[in-house]
Write an enzyme that holds these catalytic residues in place. Structure first.
Site, PDB file in Angstrom:
ATOM      1  N   ILE A 151       0.839  -1.206   0.000  1.00 30.35           N
ATOM      2  CA  ILE A 151       0.000   0.000   0.000  1.00 30.35           C
ATOM      3  C   ILE A 151       0.872   1.253   0.000  1.00 30.35           C
ATOM      4  O   ILE A 151       0.635   2.185  -0.783  1.00 30.35           O
ATOM      5  CB  ILE A 151      -0.973  -0.016   1.200  1.00 30.35           C
ATOM      6  N   ASP A 170      11.383   2.508   6.267  1.00 28.70           N
ATOM      7  CA  ASP A 170      10.992   1.092   6.245  1.00 28.70           C
ATOM      8  C   ASP A 170      12.277   0.294   6.271  1.00 28.70           C
ATOM      9  O   ASP A 170      12.997   0.205   5.268  1.00 28.70           O
ATOM     10  CB  ASP A 170      10.188   0.790   4.962  1.00 28.70           C
ATOM     11  N   CYS A 229      -4.129   4.960   7.739  1.00 27.42           N
ATOM     12  CA  CYS A 229      -5.051   4.015   7.101  1.00 27.42           C
ATOM     13  C   CYS A 229      -4.563   2.596   7.355  1.00 27.42           C
ATOM     14  O   CYS A 229      -4.938   1.685   6.635  1.00 27.42           O
ATOM     15  CB  CYS A 229      -5.030   4.241   5.594  1.00 27.42           C
ATOM     16  N   ASP A 255      -8.442   6.493   9.691  1.00 26.49           N
ATOM     17  CA  ASP A 255      -9.421   5.495   9.271  1.00 26.49           C
ATOM     18  C   ASP A 255      -9.484   4.358  10.283  1.00 26.49           C
ATOM     19  O   ASP A 255     -10.400   3.555  10.266  1.00 26.49           O
ATOM     20  CB  ASP A 255      -9.014   4.935   7.900  1.00 26.49           C
ATOM     21  N   GLU A 260     -11.599  -0.693  18.152  1.00 28.54           N
ATOM     22  CA  GLU A 260     -12.660  -0.687  17.135  1.00 28.54           C
ATOM     23  C   GLU A 260     -13.691  -1.742  17.469  1.00 28.54           C
ATOM     24  O   GLU A 260     -13.314  -2.791  18.002  1.00 28.54           O
ATOM     25  CB  GLU A 260     -12.050  -0.964  15.757  1.00 28.54           C
ATOM     26  N   HIS A 278     -12.955   2.842   9.487  1.00 31.36           N
ATOM     27  CA  HIS A 278     -12.204   1.720   8.892  1.00 31.36           C
ATOM     28  C   HIS A 278     -12.755   1.383   7.498  1.00 31.36           C
ATOM     29  O   HIS A 278     -13.160   0.253   7.211  1.00 31.36           O
ATOM     30  CB  HIS A 278     -12.261   0.488   9.809  1.00 31.36           C
ATOM     31  N   LEU A 279     -12.732   2.397   6.649  1.00 29.82           N
ATOM     32  CA  LEU A 279     -13.290   2.250   5.297  1.00 29.82           C
ATOM     33  C   LEU A 279     -12.224   2.013   4.240  1.00 29.82           C
ATOM     34  O   LEU A 279     -12.538   1.948   3.055  1.00 29.82           O
ATOM     35  CB  LEU A 279     -14.062   3.531   4.907  1.00 29.82           C
ATOM     36  N   GLY A 280     -10.961   1.927   4.680  1.00 30.23           N
ATOM     37  CA  GLY A 280      -9.861   1.835   3.717  1.00 30.23           C
ATOM     38  C   GLY A 280     -10.103   0.845   2.594  1.00 30.23           C
ATOM     39  O   GLY A 280      -9.805   1.118   1.431  1.00 30.23           O
ATOM     40  N   ALA A 281     -10.671  -0.309   2.930  1.00 28.74           N
ATOM     41  CA  ALA A 281     -10.820  -1.372   1.923  1.00 28.74           C
ATOM     42  C   ALA A 281     -12.217  -1.390   1.319  1.00 28.74           C
ATOM     43  O   ALA A 281     -12.544  -2.290   0.544  1.00 28.74           O
ATOM     44  CB  ALA A 281     -10.527  -2.713   2.577  1.00 28.74           C
TER      45      ALA A 281
HETATM   46  N1  LIG Z   1      -7.637   0.750   6.605  1.00 27.94           N
HETATM   47  C1  LIG Z   1      -7.861  -0.340   5.965  1.00 27.94           C
HETATM   48  O1  LIG Z   1      -9.002  -0.683   5.691  1.00 27.94           O
HETATM   49  C2  LIG Z   1      -6.726  -1.186   5.524  1.00 27.94           C
HETATM   50  C3  LIG Z   1      -6.839  -1.889   4.323  1.00 27.94           C
HETATM   51  C4  LIG Z   1      -5.784  -2.681   3.909  1.00 27.94           C
HETATM   52  C5  LIG Z   1      -4.653  -2.774   4.693  1.00 27.94           C
HETATM   53  N2  LIG Z   1      -4.598  -2.108   5.867  1.00 27.94           N
HETATM   54  C6  LIG Z   1      -3.406  -2.186   6.690  1.00 27.94           C
HETATM   55  O2  LIG Z   1      -2.362  -1.466   6.049  1.00 27.94           O
HETATM   56  C7  LIG Z   1      -1.113  -1.948   6.515  1.00 27.94           C
HETATM   57  C8  LIG Z   1      -0.135  -2.091   5.367  1.00 27.94           C
HETATM   58  O3  LIG Z   1      -0.595  -3.055   4.463  1.00 27.94           O
HETATM   59  P1  LIG Z   1       0.323  -3.512   3.226  1.00 27.94           P
HETATM   60  O4  LIG Z   1      -0.517  -4.372   2.380  1.00 27.94           O
HETATM   61  O5  LIG Z   1       0.995  -2.360   2.616  1.00 27.94           O
HETATM   62  O6  LIG Z   1       1.373  -4.407   3.991  1.00 27.94           O
HETATM   63  P2  LIG Z   1       2.815  -4.832   3.464  1.00 27.94           P
HETATM   64  O7  LIG Z   1       3.204  -6.001   4.270  1.00 27.94           O
HETATM   65  O8  LIG Z   1       2.837  -4.934   1.997  1.00 27.94           O
HETATM   66  O9  LIG Z   1       3.717  -3.597   3.878  1.00 27.94           O
HETATM   67  C9  LIG Z   1       4.042  -3.304   5.188  1.00 27.94           C
HETATM   68  C10 LIG Z   1       5.380  -2.628   5.186  1.00 27.94           C
HETATM   69  O10 LIG Z   1       5.679  -2.252   6.515  1.00 27.94           O
HETATM   70  C11 LIG Z   1       7.063  -2.414   6.674  1.00 27.94           C
HETATM   71  N3  LIG Z   1       7.425  -2.492   8.082  1.00 27.94           N
HETATM   72  C12 LIG Z   1       7.358  -3.551   8.918  1.00 27.94           C
HETATM   73  N4  LIG Z   1       7.826  -3.232  10.129  1.00 27.94           N
HETATM   74  C13 LIG Z   1       8.192  -1.939  10.057  1.00 27.94           C
HETATM   75  C14 LIG Z   1       8.748  -1.031  10.992  1.00 27.94           C
HETATM   76  N5  LIG Z   1       9.027  -1.419  12.232  1.00 27.94           N
HETATM   77  N6  LIG Z   1       8.983   0.232  10.599  1.00 27.94           N
HETATM   78  C15 LIG Z   1       8.715   0.633   9.329  1.00 27.94           C
HETATM   79  N7  LIG Z   1       8.207  -0.183   8.391  1.00 27.94           N
HETATM   80  C16 LIG Z   1       7.938  -1.462   8.756  1.00 27.94           C
HETATM   81  C17 LIG Z   1       7.379  -3.688   5.940  1.00 27.94           C
HETATM   82  O11 LIG Z   1       8.740  -3.780   5.608  1.00 27.94           O
HETATM   83  C18 LIG Z   1       6.508  -3.548   4.710  1.00 27.94           C
HETATM   84  O12 LIG Z   1       7.207  -2.953   3.649  1.00 27.94           O
HETATM   85  C19 LIG Z   1      -1.435  -3.216   7.268  1.00 27.94           C
HETATM   86  O13 LIG Z   1      -1.461  -2.938   8.645  1.00 27.94           O
HETATM   87  C20 LIG Z   1      -2.830  -3.547   6.839  1.00 27.94           C
HETATM   88  O14 LIG Z   1      -3.515  -4.296   7.779  1.00 27.94           O
HETATM   89  C21 LIG Z   1      -5.609  -1.304   6.294  1.00 27.94           C
HETATM   90  O1  LIG Z   2      -6.315  -5.140   6.703  1.00 27.32           O
HETATM   91  C1  LIG Z   2      -7.242  -4.938   5.927  1.00 27.32           C
HETATM   92  O2  LIG Z   2      -7.412  -5.570   4.875  1.00 27.32           O
HETATM   93  C2  LIG Z   2      -8.129  -3.795   6.225  1.00 27.32           C
HETATM   94  O3  LIG Z   2      -8.002  -3.375   7.515  1.00 27.32           O
HETATM   95  C3  LIG Z   2      -9.543  -3.994   5.811  1.00 27.32           C
HETATM   96  O4  LIG Z   2     -10.354  -4.393   6.861  1.00 27.32           O
HETATM   97  P1  LIG Z   2     -11.896  -4.751   6.563  1.00 27.32           P
HETATM   98  O5  LIG Z   2     -11.884  -5.935   5.673  1.00 27.32           O
HETATM   99  O6  LIG Z   2     -12.501  -5.041   7.886  1.00 27.32           O
HETATM  100  O7  LIG Z   2     -12.494  -3.574   5.910  1.00 27.32           O
END
Ligand SMILES: NC(=O)c1ccc[n+]([C@@H]2O[C@H](COP(=O)([O-])OP(=O)(O)OC[C@H]3O[C@@H](n4cnc5c(N)ncnc54)[C@H](O)[C@@H]3O)[C@@H](O)[C@H]2O)c1
Ligand SMILES: O=C(O)[C@H](O)COP(=O)(O)O
Length: 525
Positions: A151, A170, A229, A255, A260, A278-281
């Site tokens: 992301i 990172d 997010c 978000d 939660e 928590h609408l990110g997805a």
């Molecule tokens: N808000 C939402 O609805 C929503 C939707 C999708 C994902 N997310 C969340 O977003 C986050 C990122 O998802 P992603 O798919 O990009 O994951 P990803 O695993 O592809 O990327 C995570 C990154 O974080 C880095 N990382 C790990 N530990 C670290 C640290 N101590 N300091 C700095 N960087 C570090 C990793 O190296 C990696 O590059 C996750 O927590 C996921 O659950 C939220």
């Molecule tokens: O980690 C995720 O994929 C997001 O937080 C999305 O969560 P949700 O499926 O509950 O919207």
């Protein structure tokens, strides 16, 4: 027919996939923990999003459960160590909602820069406060990414389109990858000092929990704007509130929240804070993607043994699963054979994969071999948790691959090293798909595995076979098969006897007392 529970709101695409694939499916969303605990033992699989918590006690009662599928990315609502210990595979869909979530982060950044939610509310209220809302441009500003994975990288790409300068902290991002993405890799303090906007994109781990603490916020550029997010626990919410009050932080767009569903939060009601639940997805596209993927992945695993995107098991494609299945069974049985013969602690396990076995998924085979080996004395060990258990017990595991050398097209040899001895057993899979034992110590033989067997070591002298056969006959133990092997005439030899039913202890004791017998053991497979 395997049965799956959809416990969170998923696109109907998931139900359709399960039905089409021949998996029975129940949709029961919004269950309380008590309700889930009551019904979870009926299911082979559970599909969830972030609402349902798959805790240790849920896993403890889910006796049939084989797989938890997360339609999304974050799995912090699943107790993975507990799942692993119970042999439950945990899968997610790591890419299905990344674009959508990155877009939400960009949307929040823009909303924050131009105070869109407050301006919207004010306009709807008929106030026309044109002079109240003065925003900032994104153009030329520095965006600090904490976490530049899937992301974070998409956010960086979109931000560069907006002509922002992107820096990222990172530790796992390589310099080459950063360069390829047009991101400047920096240390956290540098990012805090330079960023006009900070956006978080890491998982919630012990290292990232509270990464934006009071101390970190104090190091930010005055007037920074923060977007989260990813996960609520990444920011110390009380510290953020204080930083907003002091003006150190100009605004935050959140978000996700420490708790939660967030019904009350110290940041609610603050006009500098933009919030979404928590609408990110939450887009049609992302939800369709993750629902389809998770339903396919769960069905594949339950129906074919294929493993994709598991967090606690190596991947195995459906095609590979078909090929590797009999070899997994062989590896587990060889491990079980060696494990049942081992009465002491194990120092090392050396596994040799030869010929066609060397071309298969080695990690899966090794996990199966370790599971068989360790299960003999620790029934709770399974293919999923076996490597962890071996590591915890200080067992050194090594694997070697070799091209075909012997008469078998492929074979697996497991050598178990204990303080007293090294014992090697080897086996192969015949064209009929059945695993065969072909070597015990240095003795060659050819035996099938059966649920109940007697393993006897003896001196190779006349009279032994007759006496053993008579004893078993007299004690009503029916012999289904009898295999002999010896290193050389008159040397050490072994007998493997397949019997119908469990071997009574008294019979084993009697075998041990027979002339020429050195040891006798009942084995179960
Ligand atoms: N808000 C939402 O609805 C929503 C939707 C999708 C994902 N997310 C969340 O977003 C986050 C990122 O998802 P992603 O798919 O990009 O994951 P990803 O695993 O592809 O990327 C995570 C990154 O974080 C880095 N990382 C790990 N530990 C670290 C640290 N101590 N300091 C700095 N960087 C570090 C990793 O190296 C990696 O590059 C996750 O927590 C996921 O659950 C939220
Ligand atoms: O980690 C995720 O994929 C997001 O937080 C999305 O969560 P949700 O499926 O509950 O919207």
């Amino acid at each position: 027919m395997p049965k799956v529970l959809i416990a969170d709101k998923l696109s109907t695409a998931a139900v359709n996939i399960f039905k089409m694939r021949g998996v029975e499916v129940d949709v029961k969303t919004g269950l309380t923990k008590e309700e889930l605990l009551k019904i979870v033992d009926q299911y082979d699989g559970i599909a969830i999003r972030s609402a349902t918590k798959i805790t240790k006690d849920v896993i403890a009662v889910a006796k049939k459960l084989k797989v938890v599928g997360r339609a999304g990315i974050g799995v912090d609502n699943v107790d993975i160590p507990a799942a692993t210990a119970a042999g439950v595979i945990v899968m997610n869909t790591p890419f299905g909602n990344s674009i959508t979530t990155a877009e939400h982060a960009i949307a929040l950044m823009m909303a924050l820069a131009r105070e869109l939610p407050a301006a919207n509310a004010s306009t709807h209220a008929g106030k026309w406060e044109k002079n109240r809302f003065m925003g900032v441009e994104l153009y030329g500003k520095t965006l600090g990414l904490i976490g530049a994975g899937n992301i974070g990288s998409i956010v960086a790409d979109r931000a560069k389109g907006l002509k922002m300068h992107v820096v990222a902290f990172d530790p796992y991002l390589s310099a080459e990858s950063a360069e390829e993405k047009g991101i400047e890799k920096v240390e956290l303090d540098d990012l805090l000092a330079r960023a006009d906007f900070i956006t978080l994109h890491t998982p919630l781990t012990p290292e990232t929990k509270g990464i934006l603490s009071a101390e970190a916020l104090a190091k930010t550029k005055k007037g920074v704007r923060i977007i989260n997010c990813a996960r609520g626990g990444l920011i110390d919410e009380a510290a953020l509130k204080a930083a907003l009050d002091s003006g150190q932080v100009a605004g935050a767009a959140l978000d996700v929240f420490a708790e939660e569903p967030a019904k009350a939060n110290p940041l609610f009601g603050n006009e500098k804070v933009v919030c979404t639940p928590h609408l990110g997805a939450s887009t049609e596209e992302a939800q369709e993607n993750v629902a389809l993927q998770v339903a396919e992945q769960i069905s594949d695993y339950l129906l074919t043994g294929a493993i994709v995107n598991a967090l606690n098991m190596p991947s195995i494609s459906a095609q590979e699963a078909q090929l590797v299945k009999p070899w997994i069974s062989l590896a587990e049985k060889l491990g079980a054979f060696a494990g049942q013969l081992t009465e002491t602690s194990i120092q090392a396990v050396e596994i040799l994969y030869e010929g066609s076995a060397a071309k298969l998924n080695q990690r899966a085979l090794t996990q199966a071999a370790l599971a068989g080996l360790l299960k003999a004395h620790m029934p709770e060990v399974n293919m999923v948790n076996a490597p962890l258990v071996a590591k915890e017990r200080g067992i050194k595991v090594s694997e070697t691959r070799r091209d075909q050398q012997g008469i078998y097209e492929g074979y697996i040899q497991i050598k178990v090293v204990t303080p007293e001895m090294t014992r090697a057993v080897a086996g192969t899979v015949f064209a009929d798909g059945h695993p065969r034992l072909i070597q015990v110590k240095d003795i060659k033989l050819d035996a099938e595995f059966a649920p109940n067997m007697i393993y006897v070591t003896n001196e190779d002298k006349p009279g032994f076979i007759g006496r053993l056969g008579t004893l078993l006959g007299d004690t009503k133990v029916n012999i289904a098969n009898f295999t002999l092997g010896r290193s050389a005439p008159g040397d050490d030899s072994i007998a493997l006897v397949q019997v119908d039913g469990e071997v009574p202890q008294a019979v084993l004791d009697a075998i041990r007392k027979l002339p020429l017998v050195k040891s006798a053991k009942a084995l179960k497979f």
